[in-house]
Design a protein around this motif. Structure first.
Motif, mmCIF file in Angstrom:
data_model
loop_
_atom_site.group_PDB
_atom_site.id
_atom_site.type_symbol
_atom_site.label_atom_id
_atom_site.label_comp_id
_atom_site.label_asym_id
_atom_site.label_seq_id
_atom_site.Cartn_x
_atom_site.Cartn_y
_atom_site.Cartn_z
ATOM 1 N N VAL A 517 49.206 42.191 -66.594
ATOM 2 C CA VAL A 517 49.684 41.243 -67.604
ATOM 3 C C VAL A 517 51.155 41.483 -67.926
ATOM 4 C CG1 VAL A 517 49.380 40.454 -69.981
ATOM 5 C CG2 VAL A 517 47.378 40.951 -68.555
ATOM 6 N N GLN A 518 51.568 42.761 -68.011
ATOM 7 C CA GLN A 518 52.964 43.057 -68.349
ATOM 8 C C GLN A 518 53.920 42.487 -67.299
ATOM 9 O OE1 GLN A 518 54.251 47.176 -68.231
ATOM 10 N NE2 GLN A 518 55.480 46.891 -70.077
ATOM 11 N N ASP A 519 53.609 42.682 -66.001
ATOM 12 C CA ASP A 519 54.463 42.139 -64.943
ATOM 13 C C ASP A 519 54.499 40.616 -64.995
ATOM 14 O OD1 ASP A 519 54.833 44.734 -64.155
ATOM 15 O OD2 ASP A 519 53.389 44.644 -62.497
ATOM 16 N N LEU A 520 53.340 40.004 -65.272
ATOM 17 C CA LEU A 520 53.251 38.538 -65.338
ATOM 18 C C LEU A 520 54.158 37.993 -66.440
ATOM 19 C CD1 LEU A 520 51.778 35.867 -64.505
ATOM 20 C CD2 LEU A 520 50.084 36.427 -66.262
ATOM 21 N N ILE A 521 54.101 38.594 -67.619
ATOM 22 C CA ILE A 521 54.888 38.100 -68.757
ATOM 23 C C ILE A 521 56.377 38.371 -68.536
ATOM 24 C CG2 ILE A 521 55.319 38.442 -71.228
ATOM 25 C CD1 ILE A 521 52.310 38.894 -71.557
ATOM 26 N N GLN A 522 56.704 39.551 -68.020
ATOM 27 C CA GLN A 522 58.116 39.871 -67.802
ATOM 28 C C GLN A 522 58.761 38.930 -66.778
ATOM 29 O OE1 GLN A 522 58.239 44.033 -66.803
ATOM 30 N NE2 GLN A 522 58.460 44.674 -68.951
ATOM 31 N N SER A 523 58.030 38.574 -65.722
ATOM 32 C CA SER A 523 58.593 37.663 -64.718
ATOM 33 C C SER A 523 58.851 36.281 -65.306
ATOM 34 C CB SER A 523 57.643 37.559 -63.526
ATOM 35 O OG SER A 523 56.429 36.940 -63.896
ATOM 36 N N CYS A 524 58.081 35.888 -66.312
ATOM 37 C CA CYS A 524 58.273 34.581 -66.956
ATOM 38 C C CYS A 524 59.406 34.626 -67.979
ATOM 39 C CB CYS A 524 56.976 34.123 -67.631
ATOM 40 S SG CYS A 524 55.624 33.823 -66.472
ATOM 41 N N THR A 525 59.438 35.685 -68.802
ATOM 42 C CA THR A 525 60.467 35.765 -69.843
ATOM 43 C C THR A 525 61.861 35.963 -69.247
ATOM 44 O OG1 THR A 525 59.989 38.127 -70.081
ATOM 45 C CG2 THR A 525 58.875 36.607 -71.595
ATOM 46 N N LEU A 526 61.925 36.632 -68.087
ATOM 47 C CA LEU A 526 63.221 36.844 -67.448
ATOM 48 C C LEU A 526 63.908 35.512 -67.147
ATOM 49 C CD1 LEU A 526 65.247 38.859 -66.221
ATOM 50 C CD2 LEU A 526 63.978 38.686 -64.065
ATOM 51 N N LEU A 527 63.132 34.513 -66.798
ATOM 52 C CA LEU A 527 63.703 33.203 -66.488
ATOM 53 C C LEU A 527 64.265 32.515 -67.730
ATOM 54 C CD1 LEU A 527 60.928 31.896 -64.066
ATOM 55 C CD2 LEU A 527 63.192 32.706 -63.434
ATOM 56 N N PHE A 528 63.710 32.826 -68.909
ATOM 57 C CA PHE A 528 64.108 32.114 -70.123
ATOM 58 C C PHE A 528 65.084 32.900 -71.011
ATOM 59 C CE2 PHE A 528 60.324 29.563 -69.227
ATOM 60 C CZ PHE A 528 60.827 28.294 -69.487
ATOM 61 N N LEU A 529 65.334 34.175 -70.681
ATOM 62 C CA LEU A 529 66.237 34.965 -71.528
ATOM 63 C C LEU A 529 67.614 34.322 -71.689
ATOM 64 C CD1 LEU A 529 65.439 38.693 -70.649
ATOM 65 C CD2 LEU A 529 65.217 37.547 -72.860
ATOM 66 N N PRO A 530 68.207 33.782 -70.610
ATOM 67 C CA PRO A 530 69.513 33.121 -70.802
ATOM 68 C C PRO A 530 69.440 31.972 -71.800
ATOM 69 C CG PRO A 530 69.105 33.527 -68.478
ATOM 70 C CD PRO A 530 67.835 33.835 -69.177
ATOM 71 N N THR A 531 68.409 31.140 -71.717
ATOM 72 C CA THR A 531 68.266 30.008 -72.639
ATOM 73 C C THR A 531 68.034 30.491 -74.061
ATOM 74 O OG1 THR A 531 67.325 28.664 -70.868
ATOM 75 C CG2 THR A 531 66.950 27.912 -73.102
ATOM 76 N N ILE A 532 67.168 31.503 -74.231
ATOM 77 C CA ILE A 532 66.876 32.030 -75.574
ATOM 78 C C ILE A 532 68.139 32.616 -76.195
ATOM 79 C CG2 ILE A 532 65.607 33.842 -76.801
ATOM 80 C CD1 ILE A 532 63.290 33.349 -74.852
ATOM 81 N N ASN A 533 68.908 33.384 -75.409
ATOM 82 C CA ASN A 533 70.148 33.970 -75.933
ATOM 83 C C ASN A 533 71.186 32.891 -76.243
ATOM 84 O OD1 ASN A 533 69.062 36.538 -75.661
ATOM 85 N ND2 ASN A 533 69.836 36.797 -73.576
ATOM 86 N N ALA A 534 71.251 31.873 -75.385
ATOM 87 C CA ALA A 534 72.234 30.800 -75.601
ATOM 88 C C ALA A 534 71.969 30.063 -76.907
ATOM 89 C CB ALA A 534 72.211 29.828 -74.421
ATOM 90 N N HIS A 535 70.709 29.923 -77.291
ATOM 91 C CA HIS A 535 70.355 29.228 -78.537
ATOM 92 C C HIS A 535 70.222 30.190 -79.720
ATOM 93 C CE1 HIS A 535 69.717 25.158 -76.990
ATOM 94 N NE2 HIS A 535 69.183 25.717 -75.907
ATOM 95 N N GLN A 536 70.633 31.433 -79.512
ATOM 96 C CA GLN A 536 70.660 32.447 -80.576
ATOM 97 C C GLN A 536 69.281 32.646 -81.211
ATOM 98 O OE1 GLN A 536 73.814 31.056 -83.155
ATOM 99 N NE2 GLN A 536 75.390 32.024 -81.913
ATOM 100 N N MET A 537 68.260 32.691 -80.387
ATOM 101 C CA MET A 537 66.915 33.016 -80.848
ATOM 102 C C MET A 537 66.615 34.472 -80.528
ATOM 103 S SD MET A 537 64.880 29.704 -79.349
ATOM 104 C CE MET A 537 65.547 28.030 -79.512
ATOM 105 N N ARG A 538 65.515 34.959 -81.075
ATOM 106 C CA ARG A 538 65.114 36.342 -80.819
ATOM 107 C C ARG A 538 63.742 36.342 -80.139
ATOM 108 N NH1 ARG A 538 62.599 40.405 -83.912
ATOM 109 N NH2 ARG A 538 62.630 39.110 -85.771
ATOM 110 N N LEU A 539 63.616 37.123 -79.070
ATOM 111 C CA LEU A 539 62.354 37.251 -78.346
ATOM 112 C C LEU A 539 61.730 38.604 -78.667
ATOM 113 C CD1 LEU A 539 60.317 36.237 -76.202
ATOM 114 C CD2 LEU A 539 61.731 37.370 -74.479
ATOM 115 N N GLU A 540 60.487 38.592 -79.174
ATOM 116 C CA GLU A 540 59.757 39.815 -79.465
ATOM 117 C C GLU A 540 58.579 39.917 -78.495
ATOM 118 O OE1 GLU A 540 58.526 39.619 -83.493
ATOM 119 O OE2 GLU A 540 60.509 40.050 -84.319
ATOM 120 N N MET A 541 58.363 41.125 -77.968
ATOM 121 C CA MET A 541 57.263 41.326 -77.021
ATOM 122 C C MET A 541 56.473 42.575 -77.401
ATOM 123 S SD MET A 541 58.939 40.371 -73.310
ATOM 124 C CE MET A 541 57.456 40.975 -72.504
#
Length: 665
Positions: A517-541
């Motif tokens: 599960v950890q590898d599955l979630i990390q591979s998905c969040t890696l794709l969205f980190l640029p978008t999340i950072n660009a919109h100044q949001m915070r990702l908690e895992m």
């Protein structure tokens, strides 16, 4: 003294044995008698169970009250819509469901009593429109009132050019026809006769006297209440043997078909008496013969009238059979009927086309016909012997280098007389879903690429800077150390982004495997980190590193990417209505008693109760540019991987999406 002593001891032993015999045994019966049984029923089924002038009454309510009175068992009736009855029964808020048709899907957690009442499914229409409707059926549009999700609905929806006015219960089906909102109705005969009699319209409507299929209504108890079920069945048989059942039945049911049979029987008995008098009259003289001749003439006239009625009944049966054959042959779906031996007894033209036959193979084994043999593989015995049914099963056939997809339903006929299979060609539907799913995937891809494009510039800028400094500082040990650490890391960073993007885009065949599960979630969040950072949001895992689930990895990536994308859009949409102190998207994964839990949580715009109710409907969307396929597709893929999805949301308060997987490898 010895004799008196032995006598005294014997009396004491007898008293002890008698005391033991009368001591209460706290069995299921004792516990049951001390409790009030809650009986749920749908009050929209006259004359069996219904509400009139604020009073609940009917055949099944009277029968149930009498049955449990004889058992000395206190009960409480709970009127609820049938769907609510089932939910309350599953939650064990009620003990019994009254007035329920047999449904194989419920058999895993409920047991059915002996039949409480038997009726038939009949066709009802205005008498003065009977000929017109029969001519239009399958040729011109007609509106048919029928109860949704019923056996009769599965049958009549195969009629060509038929529009259905679906109702939630039999009372509403009859009302739709009386209000003129349907040309005809297909429903329970007793209900139709009662409603027509109550409205004084019985002589204005035609009711077929042959049945499409018989139906029974039962009392359902929990699977583990074996003793209660046995007592109910025993008392029900006692009521039938004593005549009490017949008295209650006749008080509520004016069964016209039975009345006709009884009238014919009475006439036949009278004719027997008449013939006896004729024989006696021949012996007793001319005067008595004259009197008997007059009586014979009267009864002959009655018999003539009865014969005319029988002739009309024969014509009616013939007309009804022609109507049923018209429905069978006019259906766009493929229909095959087979007997209890598994041999074909009827097959319409569309079914012959699927099996590549020029005529119906009457008498042949259904397992000898392709592709019916594959559709029924391992199921035929369970259908014919155990009465199981299968709904919305899908099957693929390759023919002439082209794939054809079919959806089929198989269920047993009444009284174990065989079974019926209906088949629908869903090839175009499958192709449409695949195109729509690809469009939804492209929507997420555009969002991902727009963020990754910016993210790749940062490591490329670092690599370019070090490359420019390399000629001047190649001998600098500090520079060499930094170069050997920074440049490979930046290259790995770019490579990871590109590999995850390719892995998401590249189509793959469905393959269930052991997935961390950890590898599955990390591979998905890696794709969205640029978008999340660009919109100044915070990702908690918060992810348990030991979690492993048995799923198709590619499908689960698509589901989680869709949920993250929805969360990002919900947070952005929230900015139109309020300023949130901190915009957060949280992803949690943990083990609970029910299985492995994956949650995606946001404090975005949320959903209303109506939006929450419809969110899994295909093409339903609240977004201006949404396709309405994302959540429907996600739910389908989760269920294909033996998981479930739960959504909690409040408008302007945020949303929590929970995925639950029970299986592990």
């Amino acid at each position: 003294m010895g004799f008196l002593k032995r006598l005294t001891i014997g009396i004491m032993v007898c008293m002890l044995l008698m005391t033991m015999l009368v001591l209460p045994t706290y069995s299921e019966e004792v516990v049951m008698a001390e409790q009030v049984l809650r009986i749920g029923y749908d009050p929209t089924l006259p004359p069996y169970q219904f509400e009139e002038n604020g009073e609940y009454k009917g055949l099944l309510l009277d029968l149930t009250q009498q049955l449990f009175n004889d058992m000395d068992q206190p009960i409480e009736f709970v009127p609820l819509p049938i769907e609510n009855c089932i939910e309350a029964f599953k939650a064990k808020e009620i003990d019994i469901v009254l007035g329920l048709r047999f449904n194989a899907a419920y058999s895993e957690w409920m047991s059915y009593s002996d039949s409480l009442v038997n009726s038939t499914i009949s066709i009802i229409m205005l008498q003065d429109k009977e000929s017109e409707i029969k001519e239009k059926l399958g040729v011109e549009p007609l509106v048919i009132a029928v109860e949704r999700n019923s056996t009769e609905f599965e049958f009549v929806k195969n009629i060509k050019k038929a529009n259905f006015n679906n109702a939630f219960n039999q009372q509403t089906v009859a009302d739709l026809m009386l209000l003129g909102r349907a040309d005809m109705m297909v429903g329970v005969r007793h209900v139709a006769e009662y409603v027509l009699d109550q409205n004084g319209l019985a002589d204005q409507y035609y009711i077929s006297n042959t049945y499409v299929t018989p139906i029974d209504y039962y009392m359902a108890v929990h699977k583990d209440r074996v003793t209660l079920l046995n007592k109910i069945n025993t008392e029900l048989r006692n009521l039938k043997l004593s005549g009490t059942y017949e008295a209650i039945y006749n008080r509520w049911i004016d069964d016209k078909a039975i009345a006709n049979q009884q009238r014919i029987q009475r006439i036949l008995k009278i004719m027997g008496v008449v013939l006896s008098f004729v024989f006696l009259g021949a012996l007793t003289g001319a005067f008595i013969s004259f009197q008997l001749k007059r009586r014979v003439d009267e009864k002959t006239q009655e018999l003539s009238t009865t014969n005319q009625q029988l002739e009309r009944k024969i014509v009616e049966i013939k007309t009804t059979n022609e109507l049923k054959n018209l429905i069978f042959e006019s259906s766009p779906r493929s229909i095959v009927i087979f007997d209890k031996e598994g041999n074909v007894s009827a097959m319409n033209v569309p079914a012959q086309t699927i099996c590549q036959l020029s005529e119906a193979p009457i008498g042949r084994s259904i397992t000898s016909l392709h592709p019916l043999d594959k559709m029924l593989d391992g199921r035929l015995e369970r259908i014919l012997v155990d009465g199981e049914s299968y709904h919305n099963q899908e099957f693929m056939v390759e023919s002439h280098s082209r794939r054809h997809y079919y959806r089929f339903v198989v269920y047993p006929l009444a009284d174990a007389r065989g079974g019926i299979i209906t088949i629908e060609d869903i090839t175009e539907e499958k192709l449409l879903k695949e195109r729509v799913a690809e469009r939804e995937k492209n929507r997420a891809l555009i969002q991902i690429v727009s963020g990754i494009a910016h993210e790749i510039r940062n490591p490329l800028t670092s690599i370019k800077t070090y490359a420019a400094l390399l000629p001047r500082k190649k001998d600098n040990e500090a520079f060499q150390q930094q170069f050997s650490e920074v440049v490979p890391n930046e290259v790995d960073r770019v490579n990871a982004l590109i590999e995850n993007l390719i892995d998401y885009v590249k189509p793959k065949a469905r393959n269930v495997e052991s997935v961390h599960v950890q590898d599955l979630i990390q591979s998905c969040t890696l794709l969205f980190l640029p978008t999340i950072n660009a919109h100044q949001m915070r990702l908690e895992m918060s992810v348990d590193q030991t979690l492993v689930i048995a799923v198709d990895k590619n499908q689960m990536k698509q589901v989680i990417i869709n949920l993250i994308l929805n969360a990002i859009e919900a947070v952005i949409d929230m900015r139109q209505y309020a300023t949130t102190a901190e915009e957060v998207i949280a992803i949690n994964a943990r083990k609970e008693a029910c299985g492995t839990i994956i949650e995606v949580i946001d404090n975005g715009v949320g959903m209303t109760s109506d939006e929450l109710l419809n969110m899994f409907e295909l093409f339903y969307t609240t977004k201006a540019k949404g396709s309405g396929i994302g959540m429907s597709l996600s739910k389908q893929m989760i269920e294909e991987n033996h998981g479930t999805i739960e959504v909690r949301s409040e408008k302007y308060q945020g949303t929590t999406v929970r995925l639950i997987f029970g299986g592990e490898l």
